[in-house]
Design a protein around this motif. Structure first.
Motif, PDB file in Angstrom:
ATOM      1  N   LEU A  65      -0.120   9.648  -8.429  1.00 46.11           N
ATOM      2  CA  LEU A  65      -1.048   9.618  -7.289  1.00 46.11           C
ATOM      3  C   LEU A  65      -1.405  11.034  -6.833  1.00 46.11           C
ATOM      4  CD1 LEU A  65       0.748   6.780  -5.299  1.00 46.11           C
ATOM      5  CD2 LEU A  65      -1.468   6.596  -6.421  1.00 46.11           C
ATOM      6  N   GLU A  66      -1.089  12.015  -7.664  1.00 47.04           N
ATOM      7  CA  GLU A  66      -1.363  13.431  -7.385  1.00 47.04           C
ATOM      8  C   GLU A  66      -0.628  13.918  -6.148  1.00 47.04           C
ATOM      9  OE1 GLU A  66      -5.575  13.798  -7.255  1.00 47.04           O
ATOM     10  OE2 GLU A  66      -5.836  12.931  -9.236  1.00 47.04           O
ATOM     11  N   PHE A  67       0.582  13.435  -5.932  1.00 49.90           N
ATOM     12  CA  PHE A  67       1.416  13.890  -4.819  1.00 49.90           C
ATOM     13  C   PHE A  67       2.578  14.670  -5.434  1.00 49.90           C
ATOM     14  CE2 PHE A  67       4.636  13.503  -1.487  1.00 49.90           C
ATOM     15  CZ  PHE A  67       3.884  13.755  -0.349  1.00 49.90           C
ATOM     16  N   ALA A  68       2.467  16.002  -5.380  1.00 54.60           N
ATOM     17  CA  ALA A  68       3.457  16.843  -6.063  1.00 54.60           C
ATOM     18  C   ALA A  68       4.851  16.643  -5.468  1.00 54.60           C
ATOM     19  CB  ALA A  68       3.040  18.300  -5.938  1.00 54.60           C
ATOM     20  N   ASN A  69       5.845  16.551  -6.323  1.00 52.95           N
ATOM     21  CA  ASN A  69       7.220  16.351  -5.855  1.00 52.95           C
ATOM     22  C   ASN A  69       8.163  16.713  -6.993  1.00 52.95           C
ATOM     23  OD1 ASN A  69       8.424  13.658  -7.195  1.00 52.95           O
ATOM     24  ND2 ASN A  69       6.199  13.493  -6.971  1.00 52.95           N
ATOM     25  N   ASP A  70       9.431  16.811  -6.673  1.00 50.17           N
ATOM     26  CA  ASP A  70      10.383  17.082  -7.751  1.00 50.17           C
ATOM     27  C   ASP A  70      11.449  15.985  -7.851  1.00 50.17           C
ATOM     28  OD1 ASP A  70      11.776  17.655  -5.509  1.00 50.17           O
ATOM     29  OD2 ASP A  70      12.430  19.650  -6.123  1.00 50.17           O
ATOM     30  N   GLY A 116       0.815  -1.211   0.000  1.00 44.94           N
ATOM     31  CA  GLY A 116       0.000   0.000   0.000  1.00 44.94           C
ATOM     32  C   GLY A 116       0.848   1.260   0.000  1.00 44.94           C
ATOM     33  N   THR A 117       0.146   2.393   0.054  1.00 46.02           N
ATOM     34  CA  THR A 117       0.811   3.694  -0.055  1.00 46.02           C
ATOM     35  C   THR A 117       0.240   4.651   0.977  1.00 46.02           C
ATOM     36  OG1 THR A 117       1.031   3.326  -2.441  1.00 46.02           O
ATOM     37  CG2 THR A 117       1.318   5.582  -1.664  1.00 46.02           C
ATOM     38  N   ILE A 118       1.117   5.416   1.623  1.00 46.52           N
ATOM     39  CA  ILE A 118       0.686   6.454   2.562  1.00 46.52           C
ATOM     40  C   ILE A 118       1.268   7.779   2.081  1.00 46.52           C
ATOM     41  CG2 ILE A 118       0.768   7.265   4.951  1.00 46.52           C
ATOM     42  CD1 ILE A 118       1.140   4.374   5.855  1.00 46.52           C
ATOM     43  N   LEU A 119       0.423   8.765   1.870  1.00 49.61           N
ATOM     44  CA  LEU A 119       0.858  10.079   1.387  1.00 49.61           C
ATOM     45  C   LEU A 119       0.498  11.128   2.437  1.00 49.61           C
ATOM     46  CD1 LEU A 119      -0.560   9.768  -2.250  1.00 49.61           C
ATOM     47  CD2 LEU A 119       1.754   9.216  -1.476  1.00 49.61           C
ATOM     48  N   ILE A 120       1.491  11.865   2.903  1.00 53.94           N
ATOM     49  CA  ILE A 120       1.271  12.827   3.990  1.00 53.94           C
ATOM     50  C   ILE A 120       1.723  14.208   3.519  1.00 53.94           C
ATOM     51  CG2 ILE A 120       1.933  13.443   6.352  1.00 53.94           C
ATOM     52  CD1 ILE A 120       2.566  10.270   6.509  1.00 53.94           C
ATOM     53  N   ARG A 174      10.124  -0.948  10.654  1.00 54.65           N
ATOM     54  CA  ARG A 174      10.020  -2.370  10.269  1.00 54.65           C
ATOM     55  C   ARG A 174       9.130  -2.590   9.045  1.00 54.65           C
ATOM     56  NH1 ARG A 174      12.450  -5.722  13.669  1.00 54.65           N
ATOM     57  NH2 ARG A 174      13.052  -4.856  15.659  1.00 54.65           N
ATOM     58  N   MET A 175       8.942  -1.583   8.200  1.00 51.77           N
ATOM     59  CA  MET A 175       8.074  -1.803   7.032  1.00 51.77           C
ATOM     60  C   MET A 175       8.709  -2.821   6.092  1.00 51.77           C
ATOM     61  SD  MET A 175       8.306   1.777   4.897  1.00 51.77           S
ATOM     62  CE  MET A 175       7.388   1.266   3.452  1.00 51.77           C
ATOM     63  N   ARG A 176       7.870  -3.582   5.439  1.00 56.27           N
ATOM     64  CA  ARG A 176       8.337  -4.703   4.627  1.00 56.27           C
ATOM     65  C   ARG A 176       8.174  -4.432   3.135  1.00 56.27           C
ATOM     66  NH1 ARG A 176       9.900  -7.614   1.619  1.00 56.27           N
ATOM     67  NH2 ARG A 176      10.057  -9.887   1.556  1.00 56.27           N
ATOM     68  N   ARG A 177       7.173  -3.612   2.801  1.00 60.23           N
ATOM     69  CA  ARG A 177       6.896  -3.310   1.398  1.00 60.23           C
ATOM     70  C   ARG A 177       5.986  -2.077   1.371  1.00 60.23           C
ATOM     71  NH1 ARG A 177       4.923  -8.152  -0.114  1.00 60.23           N
ATOM     72  NH2 ARG A 177       6.951  -9.081  -0.420  1.00 60.23           N
ATOM     73  N   GLY A 178       5.804  -1.474   0.216  1.00 61.97           N
ATOM     74  CA  GLY A 178       4.917  -0.321   0.102  1.00 61.97           C
ATOM     75  C   GLY A 178       5.697   0.987   0.089  1.00 61.97           C
ATOM     76  N   MET A 179       4.947   2.090   0.131  1.00 63.83           N
ATOM     77  CA  MET A 179       5.585   3.403   0.016  1.00 63.83           C
ATOM     78  C   MET A 179       4.963   4.397   0.997  1.00 63.83           C
ATOM     79  SD  MET A 179       5.675   5.995  -3.201  1.00 63.83           S
ATOM     80  CE  MET A 179       6.580   4.949  -4.306  1.00 63.83           C
ATOM     81  N   ILE A 180       5.843   5.206   1.611  1.00 61.87           N
ATOM     82  CA  ILE A 180       5.390   6.321   2.452  1.00 61.87           C
ATOM     83  C   ILE A 180       6.037   7.577   1.895  1.00 61.87           C
ATOM     84  CG2 ILE A 180       5.375   7.332   4.765  1.00 61.87           C
ATOM     85  CD1 ILE A 180       5.734   4.511   5.914  1.00 61.87           C
ATOM     86  N   ALA A 181       5.230   8.585   1.614  1.00 68.61           N
ATOM     87  CA  ALA A 181       5.778   9.859   1.133  1.00 68.61           C
ATOM     88  C   ALA A 181       5.326  10.971   2.064  1.00 68.61           C
ATOM     89  CB  ALA A 181       5.306  10.133  -0.293  1.00 68.61           C
TER      90      ALA A 181
END
Lengths: 399, 270
Positions: free
Chosen positions: B237-242, B144-148, B159-166
């Motif tokens: 995912l509409e999460f602006a970044n550069d 899964g994905t967490i966008l903050i 201890r995350m095993r897979r997925g993405m946190i931004a």
């Protein structure tokens, strides 16, 4: 009339010394010998006490009407009192959290995650040939620790012993070696040690790398090394790293870690619920969350509507905001005679102090259970008797 | 769509863990009103605490009101959409399998802890252990994905095993502690990002880190082909970044050498 009690037990700190001599004169403890300053401060001047009739019914009413009650404290309490508190928490559907220093909380979580090899203080005294104080100086908190366990007069195993201190400030104790490591650098130092023991090359430009390499060599050459950690060791990450270091050393020789704290108060909760602290019974079964059910957070966020404080020792652990919240809530206090409180409880019940007014069992900081004896025939009720009476009141109010 | 609005503000803990959209789907409003929820140690029908608008339980729920003491919104959900207007409490999306959660305010501890799939968006900030492991557990989020949009507290991605946190803002100490795999991006961060990580990728996009563990080895400072791909994925995912700018230079570290040394730590080079 004068009485002398030999081999009395003191529960003022986690050492739980059992060789105290108490002199009672005129119904009060006049003198104690073979005692440290903490023990003297706790015992001298103690009297049998007078019971103060606290309003048990009112206490039961406050707790049974509460939707989210908190039972907090129990620092230095007996197993019997802890069991009564657990039973009461279950009856009122509340949260039970124990007063303990932050490093001890962190150690419990690290223990759940990575485990630890530990030992008794008897092994520290008799077998350890390398003792490392990491972020702790027992001079003021455990005054008798040095002469009882580190440099005892008698030791069955011959051989030299090296004492090392790793801390932000030089300890008052006469240690053999001292490494200055600030608490925020604790994880770095532990990582360097672990790398050295695992023969992983790291940059030589790291501060103290030579001294830490030498300590790693001492640890590898020791037959039995023991780490004693405390308030300046760090939080969960640092203590997890320390436990991993201990585990790595056990591949080569014997190594253990012990937290230098007060008497352990989480054992009863662990064996009854499976969880060491921060246990909630709101839904009728124990659930554990060290973030959500941490008393400090519950109070800061206003998530409790009444508080039962059992013994004020350890309440200093709470933040100013949490302590301010206690003053605003309906509070029941069950504590020892002469407790100095920063809040005004609605119900204040005085209970017997274990080891002075009543007996009981406490766990030494290494987890060894030790029995306490009373010094007086006291009319004060025990903490467990008070808590059981409150529970009866809660049950009666529900019928 | 169901709209559940808190009737009376409370600071006492409300356990809303069983009210995932996939579990309410197909239920009538009357049935939903009778679902028991916990307020502290009292079990109450949902209708005592919330006004419920909507015709029939569908795969979309909107929570409204001051929900900072609500626990477990969207926990264990498998599909559907949860929208929280305002702040949410602890354990949002705990162990969720799929679906999407959007929080317009901030959230507390354990956001997306041990989640297996799905998407969580937080417009505000989050507290401790986002996407992390629960006490005693060996693995944090496994998908899964967490966008903050705001900041994140300590132990994000523990201890995350897979997925993405931004995290668009900054993170606290121990970002990606004991990480097993997965990807984390953050603005700046505190002490020891990636400590004890065995694999995975951590990217500090604003380039300020309080301290790095000495058991990380610096490889080089150069552009990298990996991060633009992550940037493009986040943009989708509409999460602006550069991150997508291929010319950006990164200090590249590998670690944590005391575990396996296969983790990557990228810190933006100014």
């Amino acid at each position: 009339m004068k009485t002398t009690i030999e081999n009395a037990t003191c529960a003022a700190c986690g050492c739980v010394c059992e060789d105290i001599t108490v002199h009672i004169s005129g119904g009060r403890v006049a003198e104690v010998s073979n005692a440290c300053p903490l023990c003297r401060a706790q015992l001298i001047g103690q009297v049998a006490g007078k019971p103060s009739p606290g309003d048990i019914t009112k206490a039961a009413e406050i707790l049974s009407n509460s939707k989210s009650p908190l039972i907090y404290g129990l620092a230095g309490s007996t197993v019997e009192a802890q069991r009564a508190a657990i039973s009461l928490a279950e009856a009122i559907g509340g949260t039970l959290d124990l007063a303990m220093p932050g490093f001890h909380r962190a150690a419990l979580q690290a223990l759940q995650t990575v485990g630890v090899s530990t030992c008794t203080l008897g092994e520290v005294r008799q077998r350890a040939d390398l003792i490392v104080f990491w972020g702790v100086d027992p001079t003021n908190t455990h005054p008798s620790f040095w002469e009882r366990f580190v440099r005892p007069k008698s030791r069955s195993l011959a051989g030299s012993r090296t004492i090392v201190s790793v801390d932000g400030t030089r300890p008052q104790l006469p240690v053999d070696e001292y490494l200055e490591v600030a608490p925020e650098d604790s994880l770095s130092a532990l990582s360097v040690l672990r790398a050295a023991i695992a023969s992983v090359p790291i940059s030589p430009s790291i501060p103290l790398s030579d001294e830490l390499e030498r300590l790693a060599g001492q640890l590898l050459n020791a037959h039995y090394s023991v780490f004693l950690f405390g308030p300046r060791t760090g939080g969960i990450a640092e203590i997890e790293s320390l436990f991993c270091l201990v585990r790595a050393l056990n591949n080569r020789s014997r190594c253990s870690a012990i937290g230098l704290g007060a008497t352990i108060c989480e054992n009863s909760l662990t064996w009854q619920t499976g969880f060491p602290c921060c246990v909630n019974f709101a839904q009728g079964y124990p659930s554990y969350d060290p973030l959500r059910f941490y008393a400090n957070r519950l109070l800061e966020r206003g998530e409790v509507d009444s508080v039962l404080v059992v013994q004020s020792e350890g309440i200093d652990e709470l933040s100013d905001l949490a302590r301010a919240q206690i003053t605003r809530l309906p509070t029941v206090y069950v504590g020892f005679p002469g407790s100095r409180l920063s809040f005004q409880p609605v119900v204040h019940i005085v209970a017997a102090r274990p080891g002075v007014h009543c007996g009981g069992t406490v766990f030494r900081m290494d987890g060894v259970p030790i029995g306490l004896r009373s010094l007086f025939k006291s009319p004060l009720p025990t903490t467990e008797a008070v808590l059981n009476a409150i529970q009866q009141g809660v049950i009666s109010s529900c019928i | 769509m169901l709209i559940l609005t808190l009737k009376n503000e409370t600071t006492l803990p409300m356990n809303l863990g069983g009210l995932a959209p996939d579990r309410l789907a197909g239920k009538s409003v009357k049935e939903i009103e009778r679902i028991p929820v916990w307020l502290g140690n009292r079990e109450l029908p949902l209708a005592d605490m919330f006004t419920i608008e909507g015709t029939r339980g569908e795969n979309e729920i909107t929570w409204a009101g001051d929900l900072h003491s609500a626990v477990g919104i969207g926990a264990g959900m498998k599909s559907g959409f949860v929208h929280v207007k305002g702040d949410a409490g602890s354990d949002v999306g705990l162990g969720m399998w799929g679906g999407e959660i959007e929080i317009t305010g901030s959230a507390l501890d354990n956001l997306g802890a041990e989640m297996r799939g799905g998407l969580i968006r937080v417009r505000g900030s989050v507290a401790i252990n986002t996407g992390g492991a629960l006490p005693g557990s060996r693995r944090g989020m496994t998908g899964g994905t967490i966008l903050i949009d705001g900041n994140a507290g300590d132990f994000t991605g523990r201890r995350m095993r897979r997925g993405m946190i931004a995290v668009r803002g900054d993170s606290g100490n121990f970002l990606g502690h004991s990480m097993i795999a997965g990807t984390i991006t953050s603005g700046n961060c505190g002490l020891y990002p990636g400590a004890e990580m065995s694999r995975g990728t951590i990217c500090v996009t604003e380039g300020e880190v309080t301290k790095i563990a000495p058991t990380f080895n610096q490889a080089c400072t150069a552009p990298t082909p990996v991060l633009p791909l992550i940037g493009i994925e986040l943009q989708s995912l509409e999460f602006a970044n550069d991150l997508w700018r291929a010319s950006r230079r990164w200090q590249q570290f590998s670690g944590d050498m005391i575990v396996s040394g296969r983790g990557e730590l990228f810190i933006a080079s100014h």
